[in-house]
Structures are given as C-alpha cells and as structure tokens.
Motif scaffolding. Structure first.
Motif, PDB file in Angstrom:
ATOM      1  N   LEU A  28      -8.751  -8.389   4.996  1.00 12.04           N
ATOM      2  CA  LEU A  28      -8.500  -8.093   3.585  1.00 12.04           C
ATOM      3  C   LEU A  28      -7.405  -7.045   3.439  1.00 12.04           C
ATOM      4  O   LEU A  28      -6.578  -7.110   2.526  1.00 12.04           O
ATOM      5  N   GLY A  29      -7.382  -6.073   4.360  1.00 12.52           N
ATOM      6  CA  GLY A  29      -6.332  -5.061   4.344  1.00 12.52           C
ATOM      7  C   GLY A  29      -4.967  -5.658   4.636  1.00 12.52           C
ATOM      8  O   GLY A  29      -3.956  -5.281   4.016  1.00 12.52           O
ATOM      9  N   LYS A  30      -4.912  -6.595   5.557  1.00  9.91           N
ATOM     10  CA  LYS A  30      -3.648  -7.258   5.884  1.00  9.91           C
ATOM     11  C   LYS A  30      -3.175  -8.117   4.716  1.00  9.91           C
ATOM     12  O   LYS A  30      -1.979  -8.147   4.393  1.00  9.91           O
ATOM     13  N   LEU A  31      -4.116  -8.794   4.062  1.00 11.95           N
ATOM     14  CA  LEU A  31      -3.781  -9.587   2.874  1.00 11.95           C
ATOM     15  C   LEU A  31      -3.290  -8.682   1.755  1.00 11.95           C
ATOM     16  O   LEU A  31      -2.332  -9.014   1.046  1.00 11.95           O
ATOM     17  N   TYR A  32      -3.936  -7.527   1.597  1.00 11.56           N
ATOM     18  CA  TYR A  32      -3.503  -6.543   0.593  1.00 11.56           C
ATOM     19  C   TYR A  32      -2.046  -6.148   0.844  1.00 11.56           C
ATOM     20  O   TYR A  32      -1.231  -6.109  -0.085  1.00 11.56           O
ATOM     21  N   ASP A  33      -1.712  -5.824   2.082  1.00 12.06           N
ATOM     22  CA  ASP A  33      -0.352  -5.393   2.416  1.00 12.06           C
ATOM     23  C   ASP A  33       0.663  -6.479   2.064  1.00 12.06           C
ATOM     24  O   ASP A  33       1.751  -6.188   1.537  1.00 12.06           O
ATOM     25  N   HIS A  34       0.320  -7.737   2.353  1.00  9.52           N
ATOM     26  CA  HIS A  34       1.239  -8.843   2.064  1.00  9.52           C
ATOM     27  C   HIS A  34       1.440  -9.000   0.561  1.00  9.52           C
ATOM     28  O   HIS A  34       2.576  -9.151   0.088  1.00  9.52           O
ATOM     29  N   ILE A  35       0.352  -8.969  -0.182  1.00 12.48           N
ATOM     30  CA  ILE A  35       0.449  -9.093  -1.638  1.00 12.48           C
ATOM     31  C   ILE A  35       1.219  -7.921  -2.233  1.00 12.48           C
ATOM     32  O   ILE A  35       2.049  -8.096  -3.136  1.00 12.48           O
ATOM     33  N   ASN A  36       0.957  -6.729  -1.734  1.00 13.14           N
ATOM     34  CA  ASN A  36       1.659  -5.532  -2.212  1.00 13.14           C
ATOM     35  C   ASN A  36       3.166  -5.690  -2.042  1.00 13.14           C
ATOM     36  O   ASN A  36       3.951  -5.385  -2.949  1.00 13.14           O
ATOM     37  N   ALA A  37       3.574  -6.183  -0.869  1.00  5.77           N
ATOM     38  CA  ALA A  37       5.000  -6.362  -0.602  1.00  5.77           C
ATOM     39  C   ALA A  37       5.615  -7.465  -1.458  1.00  5.77           C
ATOM     40  O   ALA A  37       6.714  -7.299  -2.004  1.00  5.77           O
ATOM     41  N   GLU A  38       4.882  -8.571  -1.621  1.00  6.51           N
ATOM     42  CA  GLU A  38       5.445  -9.733  -2.307  1.00  6.51           C
ATOM     43  C   GLU A  38       5.394  -9.630  -3.832  1.00  6.51           C
ATOM     44  O   GLU A  38       6.316 -10.081  -4.523  1.00  6.51           O
ATOM     45  N   LEU A  39       4.332  -9.034  -4.374  1.00  4.93           N
ATOM     46  CA  LEU A  39       4.137  -9.045  -5.828  1.00  4.93           C
ATOM     47  C   LEU A  39       4.301  -7.681  -6.492  1.00  4.93           C
ATOM     48  O   LEU A  39       4.542  -7.613  -7.698  1.00  4.93           O
ATOM     49  N   PHE A  40       4.145  -6.607  -5.737  1.00  3.25           N
ATOM     50  CA  PHE A  40       4.205  -5.262  -6.335  1.00  3.25           C
ATOM     51  C   PHE A  40       5.352  -4.428  -5.775  1.00  3.25           C
ATOM     52  O   PHE A  40       5.397  -3.214  -5.992  1.00  3.25           O
ATOM     53  N   GLY A  41       6.243  -5.065  -5.050  1.00  2.00           N
ATOM     54  CA  GLY A  41       7.392  -4.347  -4.509  1.00  2.00           C
ATOM     55  C   GLY A  41       7.028  -3.256  -3.527  1.00  2.00           C
ATOM     56  O   GLY A  41       7.821  -2.340  -3.290  1.00  2.00           O
ATOM     57  N   GLU A  60       4.961  -0.883  -3.915  1.00  2.00           N
ATOM     58  CA  GLU A  60       4.802   0.436  -4.538  1.00  2.00           C
ATOM     59  C   GLU A  60       3.372   0.976  -4.502  1.00  2.00           C
ATOM     60  O   GLU A  60       3.156   2.177  -4.674  1.00  2.00           O
ATOM     61  N   LEU A  61       2.388   0.115  -4.305  1.00  2.00           N
ATOM     62  CA  LEU A  61       1.007   0.580  -4.314  1.00  2.00           C
ATOM     63  C   LEU A  61       0.642   1.231  -2.980  1.00  2.00           C
ATOM     64  O   LEU A  61       1.069   0.781  -1.919  1.00  2.00           O
ATOM     65  N   VAL A  62      -0.163   2.274  -3.058  1.00  2.00           N
ATOM     66  CA  VAL A  62      -0.672   2.936  -1.856  1.00  2.00           C
ATOM     67  C   VAL A  62      -2.032   2.341  -1.529  1.00  2.00           C
ATOM     68  O   VAL A  62      -2.905   2.276  -2.402  1.00  2.00           O
ATOM     69  N   LYS A  63      -2.185   1.878  -0.290  1.00  2.00           N
ATOM     70  CA  LYS A  63      -3.432   1.191   0.063  1.00  2.00           C
ATOM     71  C   LYS A  63      -4.628   2.125  -0.129  1.00  2.00           C
ATOM     72  O   LYS A  63      -4.676   3.221   0.418  1.00  2.00           O
ATOM     73  N   PRO A  64      -5.619   1.694  -0.909  1.00  2.00           N
ATOM     74  CA  PRO A  64      -6.826   2.488  -1.112  1.00  2.00           C
ATOM     75  C   PRO A  64      -7.808   2.229   0.029  1.00  2.00           C
ATOM     76  O   PRO A  64      -7.488   1.519   0.992  1.00  2.00           O
ATOM     77  N   THR A  68      -3.745   2.118 -13.137  1.00  2.00           N
ATOM     78  CA  THR A  68      -4.122   3.505 -12.855  1.00  2.00           C
ATOM     79  C   THR A  68      -2.918   4.329 -12.437  1.00  2.00           C
ATOM     80  O   THR A  68      -2.708   5.448 -12.920  1.00  2.00           O
ATOM     81  N   VAL A  69      -2.105   3.772 -11.549  1.00  2.00           N
ATOM     82  CA  VAL A  69      -0.913   4.475 -11.055  1.00  2.00           C
ATOM     83  C   VAL A  69       0.025   4.823 -12.204  1.00  2.00           C
ATOM     84  O   VAL A  69       0.601   5.918 -12.248  1.00  2.00           O
ATOM     85  N   HIS A  70       0.161   3.900 -13.154  1.00  2.00           N
ATOM     86  CA  HIS A  70       1.102   4.094 -14.260  1.00  2.00           C
ATOM     87  C   HIS A  70       0.422   4.653 -15.513  1.00  2.00           C
ATOM     88  O   HIS A  70       1.038   4.672 -16.585  1.00  2.00           O
ATOM     89  N   GLU A  71      -0.823   5.110 -15.348  1.00  2.00           N
ATOM     90  CA  GLU A  71      -1.578   5.737 -16.437  1.00  2.00           C
ATOM     91  C   GLU A  71      -1.646   4.824 -17.668  1.00  2.00           C
ATOM     92  O   GLU A  71      -1.434   5.255 -18.798  1.00  2.00           O
ATOM     93  N   MET A  72      -1.941   3.563 -17.410  1.00  2.00           N
ATOM     94  CA  MET A  72      -2.089   2.577 -18.479  1.00  2.00           C
ATOM     95  C   MET A  72      -3.565   2.303 -18.714  1.00  2.00           C
ATOM     96  O   MET A  72      -4.325   2.130 -17.755  1.00  2.00           O
ATOM     97  N   LYS A  73      -3.981   2.232 -19.958  1.00  2.00           N
ATOM     98  CA  LYS A  73      -5.368   1.926 -20.281  1.00  2.00           C
ATOM     99  C   LYS A  73      -5.495   0.420 -20.470  1.00  2.00           C
ATOM    100  O   LYS A  73      -5.244  -0.116 -21.545  1.00  2.00           O
TER     101      LYS A  73
END
Length: 207
Positions: A15-28, A30-34, A96-101
């Motif tokens: 799941l962590g590896k999938l997270y990293d791939h999605i982060n790179a492909e869809l979020f540029g 920018e997200l820090v892995k929780p 959360t990162v961008h302080e959006m509700k």
C-alpha cells in the motif's frame, strides 16, 4: 512460506508503494507520506479514513504524523477499488495540506470542494444522500495507470473477514473515548463516531 505477520507487513508495504506511485503520478509528488495503517472498522461502514490530526508520534515532544488507514475487511476488493479508496483519502490529505475544508458533520459530509479536488486527481465522483460527494471511482485514465503499476507490481494484499457483532464483547455498557492528541475524554453508552473539536481529530475508544 510467509506467516501471517509477514503477509500483513507485505500488505502495508505494498500500500505504501502504491501510495508513492499515485503521489508521483496524480499529486506531483507534493504529498508527504503519512503513517499508512490497516485497521478494522467495527461498523463495517467505511473503506478507509484520513486523520486530520497528527495522531502518531514517537514521544510527547514529537510533532507527530498523520494517519491514512485502509480498512482491513475491505482489502478483499479488486485492486482498482482499493486504489480508488487510497486516492480518495489522499484527496483529504491534499485538502489538509492546503487548509481546505472539504467535509463537514464530523468529516462525514463531502462537499463540492472535495468533489473538485477528487475530479482533478484522477477520480469520478457521485453524490450520495446524507454524505454528499463521497462515492469515488477511477477515471479510465487513472484505471489504466493503476493497471500498468499492478502489472509490474502484482498485488500482495491480505484482508480481514467482516466483523460480526458476536465478535465484539464488552465488560461494561459504558465506553470511554480519548483524543489521541490532547487526552480529553468522554464516555458513551454505545459505540459512536466522535471527534475532538479542539484538535479536529477522531477520538479513539479506550481498550
């Protein structure tokens, strides 16, 4: 042959590896892995969750880390559905990162801001009565991206069987809920979904 503990560790690692791939492909990227966890939802109602509060820490002085959970009994689903849940929770992380509700009603109602975030990060979104723009599935382009990833990285995932009411036992009808950040506590006579409004974090039932 891997034992149960090894299989669980491999599941979280995948799941962590999938997270990293999605982060790179869809979020540029920018997200820090929780802290990615696999926990049981005893109500059998949710596929995953994102903690707005930093609920994991090494010690009292640690600033802490957010939690992204994938519900244990929902990991039996096809990998595209698991990926859709992961992206859904990453959209909450983005908010959360961008302080959006992006939600209200203790995080249950997904508003049009969440819809916009999800639709710009690889998801199709449908409105559901009482919980808003919450139902998400992969777009065709995102599904193709996930298929390419899983072809190169075959899924290694185990799941828990659904929780039955007879599996849950209590010595008392009163339950204590504690905020994992400030320690504030409340009691309830039934299982509830409750948040600490001071810390904006889900309260955890005391064992």
């Amino acid at each position: 042959m891997l034992n149960g503990t090894d299989k669980y560790i491999e599941t979280v690692a995948y799941l962590g590896k999938l997270y990293d791939h999605i982060n790179a492909e869809l979020f540029g990227g920018e997200l820090v892995k929780p802290v990615i966890t696999v926990q049981t939802d005893e109500r059998n109602k949710t596929n995953g969750w994102w903690s707005q509060g930093k609920v994991w820490r090494e010690n009292a002085d640690d600033d802490g880390e957010h939690e992204l959970n994938m519900t244990a009994q929902q990991l039996h689903r096809p990998i595209n559905e698991i990926a859709a849940t992961l992206i859904h929770e990453m959209c909450h992380q983005y908010a959360t990162v961008h302080e959006m509700k992006d939600t209200s009603r203790s995080g249950n109602y997904h508003n049009k801001l969440f819809k916009k975030i999800a639709e710009t990060h690889g998801l199709k979104v449908e409105c559901v009565a009482k919980i808003g723009w919450s139902h998400t599935t992969l777009t065709d382009e995102t599904a193709a991206m996930i298929t390419e990833f899983t072809t190169a990285n075959p899924p290694t995932v185990i799941y828990r069987i659904p929780v039955m009411k007879c599996q849950i036992t209590k010595n008392t009808s009163t339950r204590k809920y504690i905020c994992p950040i400030c320690g504030q506590s409340v009691r309830a006579t039934k299982r509830v979904n409750i948040m600490c409004m001071d810390c904006n974090a889900p309260m955890v039932e005391e064992e």
